[in-house]
Design a protein around this motif. Structure first.
Motif, PDB file in Angstrom:
ATOM      1  N   TYR A   1      -5.058   7.915   7.204  1.00  0.00           N
ATOM      2  CA  TYR A   1      -3.951   8.464   6.435  1.00  0.00           C
ATOM      3  C   TYR A   1      -3.426   7.454   5.422  1.00  0.00           C
ATOM      4  O   TYR A   1      -3.068   7.806   4.294  1.00  0.00           O
ATOM      5  CB  TYR A   1      -2.822   8.904   7.378  1.00  0.00           C
ATOM      6  N   ALA A   2      -3.365   6.178   5.818  1.00  0.00           N
ATOM      7  CA  ALA A   2      -2.886   5.138   4.903  1.00  0.00           C
ATOM      8  C   ALA A   2      -3.828   4.995   3.714  1.00  0.00           C
ATOM      9  O   ALA A   2      -3.386   4.825   2.566  1.00  0.00           O
ATOM     10  CB  ALA A   2      -2.754   3.809   5.638  1.00  0.00           C
ATOM     11  N   GLY A   3      -5.120   5.083   3.973  1.00  0.00           N
ATOM     12  CA  GLY A   3      -6.090   4.995   2.885  1.00  0.00           C
ATOM     13  C   GLY A   3      -5.957   6.135   1.902  1.00  0.00           C
ATOM     14  O   GLY A   3      -6.061   5.940   0.681  1.00  0.00           O
ATOM     15  N   ALA A   4      -5.691   7.346   2.421  1.00  0.00           N
ATOM     16  CA  ALA A   4      -5.531   8.504   1.544  1.00  0.00           C
ATOM     17  C   ALA A   4      -4.277   8.378   0.680  1.00  0.00           C
ATOM     18  O   ALA A   4      -4.237   8.863  -0.455  1.00  0.00           O
ATOM     19  CB  ALA A   4      -5.474   9.784   2.377  1.00  0.00           C
ATOM     20  N   ALA A   5      -3.243   7.712   1.215  1.00  0.00           N
ATOM     21  CA  ALA A   5      -1.976   7.588   0.487  1.00  0.00           C
ATOM     22  C   ALA A   5      -1.848   6.249  -0.224  1.00  0.00           C
ATOM     23  O   ALA A   5      -0.748   5.884  -0.664  1.00  0.00           O
ATOM     24  CB  ALA A   5      -0.818   7.777   1.469  1.00  0.00           C
TER      25      ALA A   5
ATOM     26  N   LEU B   1      -0.110   6.042  -3.686  1.00  0.00           N
ATOM     27  CA  LEU B   1       1.330   6.268  -3.551  1.00  0.00           C
ATOM     28  C   LEU B   1       2.031   5.018  -3.020  1.00  0.00           C
ATOM     29  O   LEU B   1       3.094   4.624  -3.500  1.00  0.00           O
ATOM     30  CB  LEU B   1       1.577   7.447  -2.611  1.00  0.00           C
ATOM     31  N   LEU B   2       1.417   4.374  -2.024  1.00  0.00           N
ATOM     32  CA  LEU B   2       1.999   3.156  -1.469  1.00  0.00           C
ATOM     33  C   LEU B   2       2.059   2.046  -2.516  1.00  0.00           C
ATOM     34  O   LEU B   2       2.996   1.249  -2.539  1.00  0.00           O
ATOM     35  CB  LEU B   2       1.187   2.700  -0.248  1.00  0.00           C
ATOM     36  N   LEU B   3       1.059   1.995  -3.389  1.00  0.00           N
ATOM     37  CA  LEU B   3       1.065   1.001  -4.465  1.00  0.00           C
ATOM     38  C   LEU B   3       2.243   1.222  -5.421  1.00  0.00           C
ATOM     39  O   LEU B   3       2.887   0.268  -5.868  1.00  0.00           O
ATOM     40  CB  LEU B   3      -0.252   1.057  -5.242  1.00  0.00           C
ATOM     41  N   LEU B   4       2.527   2.485  -5.718  1.00  0.00           N
ATOM     42  CA  LEU B   4       3.652   2.789  -6.598  1.00  0.00           C
ATOM     43  C   LEU B   4       4.967   2.334  -5.986  1.00  0.00           C
ATOM     44  O   LEU B   4       5.844   1.790  -6.670  1.00  0.00           O
ATOM     45  CB  LEU B   4       3.694   4.289  -6.901  1.00  0.00           C
TER      46      LEU B   4
END
Length: 346
Positions: free
Chosen positions: A273-277, A280-283
């Motif tokens: 899930y973290a890889g898919a998001a 977004l996490l970078l933003l």
């Protein structure tokens, strides 16, 4: 599926026993009482899934008013996308070849089950949701159909496959209940992306929160298959290695295996899930927001809730499946090792 057809191992199937134990000939069938107990649970469930498929089956994707935006544009010429058929086809072919070469017949059945799963998703789940049916109900029925078809096709119509089905079913119910409770409590709407906004604009009748919950259920299914099948197979192999082991001893041994499985699969689930998001996490990282505010924003909270709800269902599936498998396997072969035709070498 009838009670009389549930066997400990399908003819010619099953892996080698743990250690140097070998079973000569087909394994003994489960007792009539156990067949009735398993069938009493699974047959009504299978009937309910079949009825759900009939009642909710869509007649096709419904029409929608033209908006002139996004995918609904009516330009005479437009750039749609880059052609990727060749590289994606080669990649898919490479995947199929490796699965068949390594998995042999099990690999073939796994690929067939994969095709059927995508067929259920594309022919039933997606059109039914677009038709306005409750997304969570559609997901539960579709997941039930995928579960029954995939597990029995890949692993045979046997008692241990039925235990894996039961363990998966209990875990899916838990995931569904937790999804409902925490999505409502945390005020997760599901309307957090351009895709969901566009879908809702084209089909206003779709319940977006229900779509979010349906994603939770479908997304957890594959990982649950892995855990429940592995735990059930472990218990059966332990019992074949030592038919005198009781349910308690089998359960404790199976849980030692299960704890290792939990440690690896929970990390797999969360990291997927973290890889898919990741974009977004970078933003959020660029915006210099703290971890708590990021995790509780709806965009991220949906994925966090997906991972945590799936993780709880995954962890719960280990003791549930292991306990069921231990009880049934211990009662499966009431005879001694000598009487069952199982001999130990070395």
């Amino acid at each position: 599926m009838t009670a009389g057809t549930l066997e400990d191992e399908h003819a010619g199937g099953g892996g080698a026993a743990v250690g140097h134990s070998h079973a000569h000939g087909p394994a003994a069938p489960v007792s009539a009482r156990l067949r009735k107990v398993i069938a009493a649970v699974l047959i009504p469930f299978a009937v309910a899934v079949a009825v759900g498929l009939v009642v909710l089956w869509p007649s096709g994707v419904p029409a929608h008013p033209h908006t002139g935006t996004g995918f609904d544009q009516h330009l005479r010429y437009s750039a749609v996308d880059t052609k990727r058929r060749l590289p994606m086809g080669v990649l898919a072919g490479l995947f199929a070849v490796i699965v068949v070469v390594v998995g042999r017949w099990r690999g073939v059945t796994a690929l067939i089950a994969l095709v059927i799963s995508f067929a259920v998703l594309s022919l039933f789940i997606l059109p039914a949701v677009l038709r306005g049916s409750d997304p969570l109900l559609v997901a539960i029925v579709g997941a039930g159909a995928i579960m029954l078809i995939a597990l029995y096709l890949c692993h045979g119509l046997s008692a241990r496959t039925s235990v894996a089905v039961l363990g998966t079913l209990v875990s899916l119910v838990l995931i569904g209940v937790l999804s409902l409770v925490f999505a409502s409590w945390a005020h997760l709407t599901g309307n957090t992306s351009e895709e969901t906004g566009l879908v809702h604009g084209l089909y206003p009748g779709i319940e977006i929160r229900g779509l979010l919950l349906a994603g939770y259920v479908i997304g957890s299914l594959g990982v649950l298959f892995d855990v429940t099948v592995t735990q059930t197979s472990s218990i059966w192999e332990l019992h074949q290695a030592d038919p005198t082991m009781g349910a308690g001893k089998l359960y404790r041994a199976g849980m030692r295996i299960g704890r290792d499985h939990i440690a690896s699969t929970v990390n797999t689930l969360v990291l997927a899930y973290a890889g898919a998001a990741l974009p977004l996490l970078l933003l959020f990282s660029i915006a210099h927001r703290d971890v708590v505010s990021v995790a509780t924003s709806e965009l991220v909270a949906e994925e966090v809730a997906r991972a945590l709800v799936g993780g709880i269902g995954l962890v719960a599936s280990v003791p549930v499946t292991t306990g069921l498998a231990a009880l049934i396997a211990a009662a499966d072969h009431p005879r001694t090792a000598a009487g069952s035709g199982l001999h130990r070498h070395g």
